[in-house]
Design an enzyme around this catalytic site. Structure first.
Site, PDB file in Angstrom:
ATOM      1  N   HIS A 460       0.828  -1.206   0.000  1.00 61.63           N
ATOM      2  CA  HIS A 460       0.000   0.000   0.000  1.00 61.63           C
ATOM      3  C   HIS A 460       0.860   1.253   0.000  1.00 61.63           C
ATOM      4  CE1 HIS A 460      -3.682  -2.359   1.562  1.00 61.63           C
ATOM      5  NE2 HIS A 460      -3.610  -2.321   0.249  1.00 61.63           N
ATOM      6  N   ARG A 567     -19.621  23.015  -1.081  1.00 59.96           N
ATOM      7  CA  ARG A 567     -20.516  21.920  -0.655  1.00 59.96           C
ATOM      8  C   ARG A 567     -20.934  22.247   0.771  1.00 59.96           C
ATOM      9  NH1 ARG A 567     -16.630  18.447  -3.823  1.00 59.96           N
ATOM     10  NH2 ARG A 567     -17.859  17.239  -5.304  1.00 59.96           N
ATOM     11  N   ARG A 603     -23.759  25.926  -2.983  1.00 57.75           N
ATOM     12  CA  ARG A 603     -24.763  24.926  -3.366  1.00 57.75           C
ATOM     13  C   ARG A 603     -25.660  24.633  -2.174  1.00 57.75           C
ATOM     14  NH1 ARG A 603     -22.937  19.068  -5.257  1.00 57.75           N
ATOM     15  NH2 ARG A 603     -22.627  18.757  -3.038  1.00 57.75           N
ATOM     16  N   GLU A 697     -26.568  17.100 -13.243  1.00 53.23           N
ATOM     17  CA  GLU A 697     -25.944  15.875 -12.752  1.00 53.23           C
ATOM     18  C   GLU A 697     -26.835  14.648 -12.906  1.00 53.23           C
ATOM     19  OE1 GLU A 697     -24.685  16.419  -8.708  1.00 53.23           O
ATOM     20  OE2 GLU A 697     -26.478  17.536  -8.176  1.00 53.23           O
ATOM     21  N   ASN A 720     -19.637  13.775 -11.432  1.00 56.93           N
ATOM     22  CA  ASN A 720     -19.602  12.581 -10.570  1.00 56.93           C
ATOM     23  C   ASN A 720     -20.954  11.875 -10.596  1.00 56.93           C
ATOM     24  OD1 ASN A 720     -17.153  13.710  -9.881  1.00 56.93           O
ATOM     25  ND2 ASN A 720     -17.915  14.639  -8.008  1.00 56.93           N
ATOM     26  N   ASP A 721     -22.002  12.646 -10.323  1.00 53.50           N
ATOM     27  CA  ASP A 721     -23.331  12.026 -10.358  1.00 53.50           C
ATOM     28  C   ASP A 721     -23.794  11.774 -11.782  1.00 53.50           C
ATOM     29  OD1 ASP A 721     -24.244  11.440  -7.748  1.00 53.50           O
ATOM     30  OD2 ASP A 721     -24.259  13.578  -7.314  1.00 53.50           O
ATOM     31  N   ARG A 731     -21.200   5.339  -8.036  1.00 52.74           N
ATOM     32  CA  ARG A 731     -19.921   6.052  -8.093  1.00 52.74           C
ATOM     33  C   ARG A 731     -18.965   5.598  -6.994  1.00 52.74           C
ATOM     34  NH1 ARG A 731     -21.612  12.278  -6.603  1.00 52.74           N
ATOM     35  NH2 ARG A 731     -19.807  12.430  -5.259  1.00 52.74           N
ATOM     36  N   CYS A 768     -18.151  21.192 -12.251  1.00 47.27           N
ATOM     37  CA  CYS A 768     -17.647  21.152 -10.871  1.00 47.27           C
ATOM     38  C   CYS A 768     -17.418  19.710 -10.405  1.00 47.27           C
ATOM     39  CB  CYS A 768     -18.576  21.888  -9.927  1.00 47.27           C
ATOM     40  SG  CYS A 768     -20.224  21.200  -9.874  1.00 47.27           S
TER      41      CYS A 768
HETATM   42  C1  PEP Z   1     -21.034  15.905  -8.815  1.00 47.92           C
HETATM   43  O1  PEP Z   1     -21.957  15.103  -8.665  1.00 47.92           O
HETATM   44  O2  PEP Z   1     -20.238  15.877  -9.787  1.00 47.92           O
HETATM   45  C2  PEP Z   1     -20.814  16.976  -7.823  1.00 47.92           C
HETATM   46  C3  PEP Z   1     -19.944  17.931  -8.037  1.00 47.92           C
HETATM   47  O3  PEP Z   1     -21.505  16.875  -6.660  1.00 47.92           O
HETATM   48  P1  PEP Z   1     -21.114  15.866  -5.458  1.00 47.92           P
HETATM   49  O4  PEP Z   1     -19.812  15.227  -5.827  1.00 47.92           O
HETATM   50  O5  PEP Z   1     -21.052  16.705  -4.224  1.00 47.92           O
HETATM   51  O6  PEP Z   1     -22.271  14.924  -5.463  1.00 47.92           O
HETATM   52 MG    MG Z   2     -23.508  15.473  -7.149  1.00 51.59          MG
END
Ligand code: PEP
Ligand code: MG
Length: 838
Positions: A460, A567, A603, A697, A720-721, A731, A768
């Site tokens: 690791h 956030r 946000r 998202e 990400n979402d 994710r 973002c």
């Molecule tokens: C995303 O979903 O890309 C995002 C920026 O929001 P979070 O990662 O806080 O869900």
């Molecule tokens: Mg998100």
């Protein structure tokens, strides 16, 4: 001394001599565990004693072995020497009869040490638990013992279950071939443990005659299961069938990132001709650096005479464990925030190890017997390290390093020692072996490189060193530790060499290459505070993702053009009561204050789903990620959103603040909140409401970008979402991590569609999600029409530098072609071709 609560039992040594794990016994049947779990002793005395009170249930006709049934039902075979059956009783005198009751320590059998020793293959004698389906054996020591000293801890398997009631429930059994590369090492084992914990049934893995509960990482690793080995799984309890199916699937699905995470980056080995003044080792993380050698020494324990107060020592160990747990939690939080998945997986495994019954039971057991907490902990770890080292698997042997990490951390907490080193920046650290937490500290102190006498390229530490770009070599041999403190060395990790006496020219050459790299980084840093424009003069805002005013200050110092995503969940989670309006206003104001005159996008709260609030009970949902999360919370608890909006409308100057709404799926949601903000502005006497943006998202939002942009002031893509919902892959799923790639052409199409929709209403689009922090993606995002990138604070300089190398027209032309490619890997490959990284 025995602790017999009818379930647990401590067996005392039946013989005097060095203790061995079964793996070391020179007999294939015993060593494989086929006879059952247990331990061996190479005897120095001539009498076998009872390891506990019980009844003699069998005596071998040839007098070389007998079996006892202990009062808790455990059946223990005592076998003197190997292949001693062939002596036909010659040299053995049995002192008890079948059916006799014996007391702990009572002599059972005497033998002629010289005669038996000369005639048999080996005197190594075994203590084997023959009803392993009901009990588990955990070694207490692997050092030399005297008759009567504590040797092995026997625990009922019912006892090891979290939920003892399940032992009556339905049973389900199955078998499967292990798909994980390198077998069941720490990270796959952690995944199995996590899977098992999701069910109330009690689950066990069985392999080569041994078993381990799926809730014990050490137990699982100790089974030494290799890739493609076939194992049996048994589950018992109300949800046994579901648990079995989940476990079978987790065992049969390889972790895709295993390949690069565990693969050594070089095959350089130390088996090559000696070169004067050079130590050869194995490259664990590439790079070439020069600098003074700095030797790190391990902790030394004070001596312990025993006879300590168990209550006090137990409290001390509990406290130390708590402290280390909270330190690791903090590291984990940081890793999660920075989306450092390797770091997250490694320290999550450490947290699981710290709760492992195999470690804790043995340590607390020794404390009961008068050991100091320090020694009990240290010994318990040493025993488990030895077990892993004896599995014969190089990968598992390297996991012993993770245990040694926990040993050191807990010992330092017990000894009240700070676990911080002071190492000069630019030094090349030399140590016997470094652990993951050592590495995090050393990297924060700006060391230039790492070298270890031992260790492996798949450890690791190696994974972390590669992640941090820190050159690292392992397996350099013990002469590394004889080198003088402060001597100049060159660490050529790519070539697997540590040059101990580099010439002045060589040092200068290496240092020049190092300087060039640092200068590039420094140049990026000096330009970081300037606006980022492409070669043809298009301005791209490079802003930061933050979660607190502290991180905002960091972002500002690093040159962020503003905050692209605050956030706000940080204010709401991990507490028992909700923050009131004043507390929220002060927190948002602090972020604005930390950013000078730059703007801040706040946000609204994005809880629900997997982020639950203790003080806000929400209905239990079958699919929380598809449930009441993000802006949908306004549907269930409008007063929470109202309070937050009031708080953020009162920051000053309000013109620097923009509002961003998470998880919007349709225009009405936006219209509803916009109307509510307008009403609150009237109530608070605010004439100009701040801009309101929408996060893109979920695919529905991207597909409706044009309609949303009509009513929103800006759009910000949460990749990400958006990846999770577009690819239908969790994710956070460890097994899918490598495939949840936002450069997937389907995602790129949604991004292109979002930009096109926004352009109809002349709105700007930002990103973002984590994709914005990936320099490989910068030209693609600019090409598709994104004009704001919200990245992690440390990457501001690098991403701005990347923007300055690009030409927007070329980005546009090439990135639209990427939409036609077939996979994320193909997109990544094309990006490397078109826009190589420096
Ligand atoms: C995303 O979903 O890309 C995002 C920026 O929001 P979070 O990662 O806080 O869900
Ligand atoms: Mg998100």
């Amino acid at each position: 001394m025995q602790n017999n609560n009818n379930k647990e039992l401590t067996l005392s040594a039946p013989l005097s001599g060095p203790v061995l794990t079964l793996g070391k016994v020179p007999d294939a049947v015993f060593a494989s565990g086929a006879m059952g779990d247990g331990i061996a002793i190479d005897p120095l005395n001539d009498t076998l004693h009872a390891p506990c009170a019980g009844v003699v249930i069998h005596v071998a006709r040839t007098g070389h072995a007998l079996t006892l049934r202990a009062d808790n039902g455990a059946e223990i075979l005592l076998h003197l020497g190997l292949d001693t059956v062939e002596l036909q009783g010659d040299g053995f005198t049995v002192l008890v009869k079948e059916g006799a009751r014996v007391s702990n320590g009572q002599p059972l059998l005497r033998y002629d040490l010289d005669k038996v020793g000369q005639q048999c293959k080996s005197l190594i004698s075994l203590l084997i638990l023959t009803n392993g389906e009901r009990f588990q054996a955990r070694p207490i020591t692997l050092k030399t013992v005297k008759v009567g000293e504590p040797l092995l801890h026997i625990v009922s398997r019912e006892n090891t279950s979290v939920n003892a009631d399940v032992s009556d429930g339905p049973e389900a059994k199955g078998q499967v071939r292990i798909a994980h590369r390198g077998g069941l090492h720490a990270r796959p084992a952690a995944l199995i443990r996590q899977t098992a914990q999701g069910f109330s049934s009690q689950s066990q893995l069985h392999f080569a005659g041994k078993s381990a509960p799926c809730t014990s990482l050490i137990g699982l690793m100790g089974l030494a299961i290799g890739e493609q080995d076939e194992v049996q799984v048994s589950c018992q309890g109300p949800d046994a069938e579901a648990a079995l199916q989940a476990l079978l699937s987790a065992l049969a699905t390889a972790l895709p990132d295993d390949h690069h995470a565990d693969a050594p980056v070089s095959v350089a080995t130390n088996k090559r001709p000696a070169e004067a003044g050079v130590l050869h080792g194995v490259c664990a993380a590439p790079g070439l650096v020069g600098g003074p050698l700095f030797r790190l020494h391990a902790i030394k324990l004070p001596s312990d005479a025993g006879g300590n107060d168990p209550v006090q020592q137990k409290q001390a160990l509990d406290l130390a464990l708590k402290q280390v747990r909270s330190d690791i939690d903090a590291t984990l939080n940081q890793a999660q925030k920075h989306r450092n998945t390797d770091e997250e997986a490694i320290f999550a495994a450490h947290l699981a190890l710290l709760e492992d019954p195999a470690l804790l039971d043995a340590a607390f057991q020794s404390i009961e017997q008068g050991s100091a907490a320090t020694h009990a902990w240290s010994q318990s770890i040493d025993v488990q390290c030895e077990v892993l080292l004896n599995t014969g698997s190089a990968l598992l042997a390297e996991r012993a390093n993770d245990l040694r990490d926990l040993k050191q951390r807990v010992l330092r907490a017990l000894l009240g020692e700070a676990w911080h080193y002071q190492v000069p920046a630019g030094a090349i650290v030399a140590a016997h072996e470094l652990t993951p937490s050592d590495l995090l500290q050393l990297s924060a102190q700006g060391v230039a490189g790492l070298c270890m006498a031992e260790g492996g390229a798949t450890s690791h530490v190696a994974i972390l060193a590669r992640g941090k770009g820190l050159p690292c070599m392992v397996a350099l041999g013990s002469s590394l530790l004889d080198q003088a403190q402060g001597q100049s060395v060159v660490l050529d990790a790519d070539g697997g060499r540590l040059e101990l006496a580099p010439s002045a020219e060589r040092l200068a050459e290496v240092q020049q290459a190092q300087i060039d790299r640092q200068q590039r980084r420094a140049a990026q840093q000096t330009q970081a505070h300037l606006p980022a424009e492409t070669r043809n003069g298009v301005h791209i805002e490079v802003v930061a993702n933050v979660a607190s005013s502290h991180e905002a200050a960091d972002a500002f110092a690093n040159g962020a053009d503003g905050v692209g995503l605050l956030r706000t969940e940080f204010l709401f989670v991990d507490r028992q009561t909700a923050p009131d309006e004043n507390e929220q206003r002060a927190a948002y104001q602090a972020v604005l204050d930390a950013m000078g005159d730059k703007s801040v996008i706040i946000r609204t709260i994005d809880v629900g789903g997997d982020k639950q609030l203790d003080y806000l009970p929400l209905p239990v949902e079958a699919n929380p990620v598809l449930g009441l999360r993000g802006i949908r919370l306004a549907q269930a608890r409008p007063e929470i959103l109202d309070q937050q909006l009031r708080a953020l409308l009162q920051v000053s100057p309000l013109q620097r603040c923009r509002i961003l709404l998470p998880m919007v799926t349709e225009v009405d949601e936006l219209l509803h909140i916009r109307q509510r903000v307008d009403q609150l502005c009237v109530e608070l006497g605010i004439s100009q409401r701040p801009e309101i943006g929408v996060m893109i998202e979920v695919p529905a939002a991207a597909l409706q970008a044009e309609q949303l942009a009509e009513h929103a002031d800006f759009l910000s893509i949460g990749t990400n979402d958006l990846s999770q919902y577009t690819l239908a892959m969790d994710r956070d799923h460890a097994g899918l991590a490598a495939r949840v790639d936002a450069l997937h052409p389907a995602l790129l199409r949604l991004i292109a569609m979002t930009c096109a929709g926004a352009a109809v209403h002349k709105r700007w689009v930002g990103v973002c999600g984590a994709l914005a922090s990936d320099p490989l993606a910068t030209p693609v995002l600019i090409g598709l029409g994104v004009s704001e990138l919200s990245v992690s604070p440390v990457q501001i300089g690098e991403i701005k530098d990347r923007v300055r190398q690009l030409h927007q027209a070329e980005c546009q032309r090439l990135s639209h072609d990427l939409l036609k490619l077939s996979s994320a890997a193909a997109v990544r490959h094309a990006c490397h071709q078109h826009w190589p990284l420096r």
